[in-house]
Design a protein around this motif. Structure first.
Motif, PDB file in Angstrom:
ATOM      1  N   GLN A 190      43.382  39.309  50.638  1.00  0.00           N
ATOM      2  CA  GLN A 190      41.866  39.171  50.745  1.00  0.00           C
ATOM      3  C   GLN A 190      41.633  37.783  51.526  1.00  0.00           C
ATOM      4  N   ILE A 202      36.917  45.391  48.654  1.00  0.00           N
ATOM      5  CA  ILE A 202      37.090  44.296  47.855  1.00  0.00           C
ATOM      6  C   ILE A 202      37.982  44.842  46.739  1.00  0.00           C
ATOM      7  N   SER A 256      39.425  42.515  44.199  1.00  0.00           N
ATOM      8  CA  SER A 256      39.840  41.740  43.107  1.00  0.00           C
ATOM      9  C   SER A 256      38.909  40.348  43.311  1.00  0.00           C
ATOM     10  N   GLY A 257      38.105  40.093  42.023  1.00  0.00           N
ATOM     11  CA  GLY A 257      37.285  38.843  41.927  1.00  0.00           C
ATOM     12  C   GLY A 257      36.013  39.498  42.104  1.00  0.00           C
ATOM     13  N   ASP A 258      34.999  38.448  41.945  1.00  0.00           N
ATOM     14  CA  ASP A 258      33.370  38.787  42.115  1.00  0.00           C
ATOM     15  C   ASP A 258      32.740  38.284  43.208  1.00  0.00           C
ATOM     16  N   TRP A 259      33.358  37.598  44.086  1.00  0.00           N
ATOM     17  CA  TRP A 259      32.769  36.767  45.269  1.00  0.00           C
ATOM     18  C   TRP A 259      32.624  37.809  46.218  1.00  0.00           C
ATOM     19  N   ASP A 260      31.280  37.957  46.486  1.00  0.00           N
ATOM     20  CA  ASP A 260      31.008  39.164  47.628  1.00  0.00           C
ATOM     21  C   ASP A 260      31.581  38.796  48.998  1.00  0.00           C
TER      22      ASP A 260
END
Length: 157
Positions: free
Chosen positions: A114, A136, A138-142
């Motif tokens: 990413q 995406i 992994s993570g929660d940042w769009d």
């Protein structure tokens, strides 16, 4: 020009630590966040089937990359970085080639990574060497851009 040499090294070495620190600072500034580590910890690459790669030019550290297992079949690329003075000289590509070689040796079937939208050069590199866009993972940042490369294609070269 001397050839870039990319090889696995101890993630806690002086050179590796400095490269990781430089990348984290650059990303923190670029994305205006307090922590540019992107959730990476040295322990991530101190497990089996993982590695930290340092690229050198004339024995001088010029870039790095890491690979950590996501699951039995998939490895994730993290901490891809080339020092500013050495960009566009094949450093990142040398790191990816070594990561792909090791991933195949370790028995992975695919590589995921990413990156962010403020890194168009990274996106261009990944697409140029055969990575394709995926959701995406992994993570929660769009704002994340995710990519994958299937290693069966790597072995067919």
């Amino acid at each position: 020009m001397t050839k870039v040499v990319a090889a696995a090294e101890d993630v806690r070495s002086t050179d590796a630590t400095l490269l990781i620190k430089e990348l984290s600072a650059e990303l923190a500034t670029l994305y205006q966040v307090s922590d540019g580590s992107a959730g990476f910890a040295p322990e991530d690459v101190e497990v089996p089937r993982s590695a930290f790669i340092v690229a050198r030019l004339d024995d001088h550290p010029v870039g790095c990359g890491a690979m950590r297992p996501l699951d039995e079949d998939t490895v994730e690329v993290k901490r891809m970085y080339t020092r500013a003075d050495f960009r566009r000289k094949g450093v990142a590509q040398a790191i990816l080639i070594e990561i792909e070689r090791l991933a195949g040796e370790f028995g992975y079937k695919s590589i995921k990574l990413q990156t962010g939208p403020l890194q168009p050069e990274a996106v261009a590199l990944y697409e140029r060497v055969g990575y394709y866009r995926i959701p995406i993972f992994s993570g929660d940042w769009d704002q994340v851009l995710a990519f994958q490369k299937d290693l069966l294609l790597v072995h067919d070269r």
